[in-house]
Design a protein around this motif. Sequence first.
Motif: not given
Length: 636
Positions: A34-38, A86-89, A53-55
Amino acid sequence: MDREPETDPIIDLIPAMVWSATSDGMLDFANRHFLDFIGAPLEQISGERFYGIFHPDDTSRLASEWHEIMASKNAREVEGRLRRADGHYRWCTLRQKPRFDPDGNVVRWYGVVLDIEDRKQAENALKETKTALAASEENLSLIINSLPVLVWSARPDGSADFVNQSWLDYAGRPADQILEWGFLDLYHPDDIPGMVAIWKRDLEHSDHTVLKGRIRGADGNYRWFYFSGRKLVDANGVVRWFGCNIDIEDLQAAENALRESETALRESEHKLSLIINTIPAMAWSCTPDGRLEYFNRNLIDYVGLPVEEIVGFGFYRMFHPDDVEPMRFAWDDIVATKKSRPVDARIRRADGEYRWFNLRQSPLLDRDGNVVRWYGVVVDIEDRKRAEESLRQSQSNLAHVTRMTATGELAVSIAHEVNQPLMAIVTNAGTCLRWLQPGHTDIAQARLAAERIVKDGHRAGDIIASIRAMAQKSPARMEQTDLKGALHHVLDLLRGELRHRDIELDLDLPQRSLEVIGDRTQLQQVVLNLVMNSAEEMARSSGERRIGIRCAEDEHQFVKVCVSDTGRGVSPDELDRVFETFYSTKADGIGMGLSICRSIVEAHGGRIWASAADNQIGAVFTFTLPMAEVAAADDR
């Protein structure tokens, strides 16, 4: 076995984003995946900070749904977009499950976050495909129903299972009366046996069919159609026939007419060649840049120069030395602007004598407005030129009782008036020739041009008869006539004289014709006298020279004609006397012109008077005539 899951190192090895929260929904654990993803440590998302972390567009909705889940203690799947490192949702699904104590109270919440971005994109692509497919089917249906042909499809046994809107509109029947074998009721009885035989033969032995037959329309009339169909087999092996029926009624008539006109075309070409080479004018054509490339026999015979010396730009050597440069300037301007206008110049005859000619031209333009070719004629106006000069010299000394009986004056306009229909004849002949050229053949247009040649020939004769009638003393003929047209004709005779006197002519005439009952020649005489009086009056003025003619219908259904000038005007005490017999304001006048005008106007049920101009410069002569409807009512 009693330790909390978040303390088990195995949790960090699971290839999914695992999390846990307190009973009130505060995030207190997230595994390594989870932490690596965000791309953030637990401290930045713990508690309520995990909403970050949500749009932004999803935060409010997800917060509301999370509170509903906690309040209901019932787990459910929620979808939202999470910001990756990387900033992408990316779209993710959030699943959760509560752990209860013995009393049914939530102790903790456990859940996972699964990346469903690829699934979302696939779902969106599927929606777009379905939308595009629906739009394509709608467009296809619209296209098929908009086609100006009768579209159909049929089963393997030949019965129809579809007809388009054009079929229904033509037949004037609902689809259920045409489908299956109902279409046979619309075929011509004489055509049915042969058409059915061909249709059944092609159904059994061919993959396409072609035939012709007559179909009855909604108006009850039969028209010839060309039938074309093809057999298609889809991926499932289903066989259907698709085709269309094309209306060829007009095509068949045209083909018959074309065959019948081939002989007439050859004869017409021969006659046209004779016309071009025998008309009393010299016809020619030029390339778009103004180079001479064609000329008829009359032109060659007249100038007596070798053909090779006048083609291209060699034609300038035909002109008088004094006219070459003006002619070159005028022709270059015409070619550059693509606007035709007549040009007068002197051309040397084969015996060395120069005569005046009027050169007229017309451009043939393509769809983009570019000149394809120039066509024109050269018409001898030597007699007209001499007559105009004679008129200019004689009119200054004329003060006769009525100028219209001066045959010498009228004759000078004959050449000019006859020139107009002659030029139209030559222009139409050129048009006729153009429509008969290979690649541009149009028999209908050529025939129309030839008919216009005949019409303009009659017009030339009518003009001569009209001028002769004006010059002769003949009984008045009271008949319905267009006063506006009569005005135009008499003004055409005067334009050259007005130009010679440097007088500008302003016309204000209505669009519609003005029908009156009267003698056309006498009414023209009134206008001629008034205009010439104004022209002679302004000869003694050094200021602006302008004659205005205004013609309109008043509220009493009378035509009012006003002739104004910028001369010295008429003194107030002479306004009523100018119409008296033998009274004249000119030293050399005899006082008959305006008196005759008054007699003519009053004989036609009108009146005439003089007044000063509104700006006190010049005079205004006005006369009225009843419209044809009023005059006819008075006669009854």
